[in-house]
Design a protein around this motif. Structure first.
Motif, mmCIF file in Angstrom:
data_model
loop_
_atom_site.group_PDB
_atom_site.id
_atom_site.type_symbol
_atom_site.label_atom_id
_atom_site.label_comp_id
_atom_site.label_asym_id
_atom_site.label_seq_id
_atom_site.Cartn_x
_atom_site.Cartn_y
_atom_site.Cartn_z
ATOM 1 N N VAL A 165 -26.572 -17.231 67.771
ATOM 2 C CA VAL A 165 -26.111 -15.859 67.590
ATOM 3 C C VAL A 165 -24.776 -15.703 68.319
ATOM 4 O O VAL A 165 -24.645 -16.106 69.479
ATOM 5 N N ARG A 166 -23.801 -15.116 67.645
ATOM 6 C CA ARG A 166 -22.483 -14.927 68.250
ATOM 7 C C ARG A 166 -22.020 -13.485 68.048
ATOM 8 O O ARG A 166 -22.382 -12.839 67.055
ATOM 9 N N ALA A 167 -21.228 -13.006 68.994
ATOM 10 C CA ALA A 167 -20.633 -11.673 68.874
ATOM 11 C C ALA A 167 -19.489 -11.715 67.869
ATOM 12 O O ALA A 167 -18.684 -12.647 67.873
ATOM 13 N N PHE A 190 -23.477 -8.664 65.917
ATOM 14 C CA PHE A 190 -23.854 -10.038 66.235
ATOM 15 C C PHE A 190 -24.286 -10.720 64.942
ATOM 16 O O PHE A 190 -24.938 -10.104 64.089
ATOM 17 N N THR A 278 -25.699 -10.484 59.733
ATOM 18 C CA THR A 278 -25.034 -9.736 60.801
ATOM 19 C C THR A 278 -25.796 -8.444 61.066
ATOM 20 O O THR A 278 -26.120 -7.702 60.126
ATOM 21 N N PRO A 302 -26.651 -5.977 74.273
ATOM 22 C CA PRO A 302 -26.283 -7.261 73.661
ATOM 23 C C PRO A 302 -27.369 -8.322 73.802
ATOM 24 O O PRO A 302 -27.630 -9.087 72.863
ATOM 25 N N ARG A 306 -29.282 -9.914 70.526
ATOM 26 C CA ARG A 306 -29.230 -11.372 70.370
ATOM 27 C C ARG A 306 -30.640 -11.962 70.296
ATOM 28 O O ARG A 306 -30.923 -12.817 69.453
#
Length: 332
Positions: A165-167, A190, A278, A302, A306
């Motif tokens: 998982v990435r921002a 995310f 997303t 966050p 995530r």
């Protein structure tokens, strides 16, 4: 010299060999009914199945060195992966209404594969092939007598391969989310990349993220409900994640409360190499209590999103029993 590994799996099936042979001919095709995707990367070749076709699944690379339609596919490993040898899928007739589907690997591990094969790769290989045989059995009979269970090493490998998982910026394609709140004070997103074959139904993903969160998130939500009442903030419940809008690629969820308005968009964007899921969030406060609440939420939000998206990826991509949802069936 390292000894050659001989690894054989087979499944007796109560159907004519020709029926199972037709499944072999679809290996590497977009509609391959037996390969256990999306838990494992799908097989892809640079051309239709034939001698000389080059490809593989994920980091495991090979090329077709033998092909008898409806009977046998022989694949020779690229030496650089650390295996010198072949693996073969074949159908053996056992009478007019019975056959055996067999996978046979004969290869010599070299380099680091001498350590990786006994430590991890063999377990993953055995699990993948048994899942493949389960899918073949289910396809031709409608059921599986003894479905494979994923051991912890195979689960770990699938988890590690299912993406991180990435921002990301709030996607412009999340059109239902944009404009759903006038002046959001929180706006983040995310994304998780998942393999081809994973469901692309945005409602299935929304349910997996918000209706089936990991246990640690459930515990945090219960704690939140206990702490906010003295502040004059109402308890949260499942209605906060009700769907209020959707189309083929996105779902909009949210609620308006006395202290804060909340919206979440789940956007699913498939392409030839996989799918990006997303989760984007907007929030706008209505009161002083809401502003104080949002200041605290910013610290943990966050981590929570995530964890929820990562967990959704695991339960959607990785069925630990082959009786779980197939690649072509929506989850949820």
């Amino acid at each position: 010299m390292t000894a050659t590994v001989l690894n054989v799996h087979e499944r007796a099936l109560p159907v004519p060999a020709a029926e199972v042979g037709r499944l072999l001919d679809r290996i590497g095709a977009a509609d391959d009914p037996v390969w256990p995707a999306p838990a494992w990367p799908p097989v892809r070749f640079d051309r239709p199945l034939a001698v000389g076709a080059d490809g593989g699944h994920g980091p495991v690379r090979y090329h077709v060195t033998g092909y008898e339609p409806g009977r046998r596919v022989e694949l020779t490993f690229h030496p650089r992966i650390g295996l010198i040898g072949t693996h073969v899928l074949e159908v053996e007739e056992r009478g007019p209404h019975a056959c055996v589907l067999r996978h046979r690997l004969s290869a010599r591990p070299v380099g680091r594969m001498r350590l990786l094969w006994p430590a991890l790769v063999r377990t993953c290989h055995d699990t993948l092939i048994e899942h493949l045989l389960d899918n073949a059995e289910r396809t031709v009979t409608g059921t599986v007598a003894h479905p494979v269970r994923y051991p912890w090493r195979a689960r770990l490998a699938v988890d590690l391969g299912s993406g991180r998982v990435r921002a990301v910026p709030v996607p412009a394609a999340a059109t239902l989310l944009h404009g759903s709140l006038g002046r959001p004070e929180l706006a983040d997103a995310f994304a998780l990349r998942v393999p081809p074959g994973t469901t692309t139904d945005p409602q299935a993903w929304a349910d997996a993220v918000f209706r089936r969160p990991p246990r640690v998130v459930v515990a945090l939500l219960r704690l939140r409900n206990r702490l906010v009442v003295p502040l004059g903030i109402e308890r949260g419940d499942a209605s906060a994640f009700d769907t209020i809008g959707r189309d083929d690629r996105q779902v909009l969820l949210g609620t308006d409360a006395g202290h804060l308005d909340f919206r979440a968009g789940v956007l699913v964007q498939p392409d030839a190499a996989g799918t990006t899921v997303t989760v984007a969030t907007l929030a706008a406060t209505r009161s002083r209590a809401g502003r104080a609440y949002l200041a605290v939420v910013r610290l943990v939000h966050p981590l929570v999103v995530r964890a929820m998206l990562r967990h959704a990826g695991r339960v959607t991509v990785a069925p630990w029993r082959s009786t779980g949802p197939r690649a072509d069936q929506p989850v949820g």
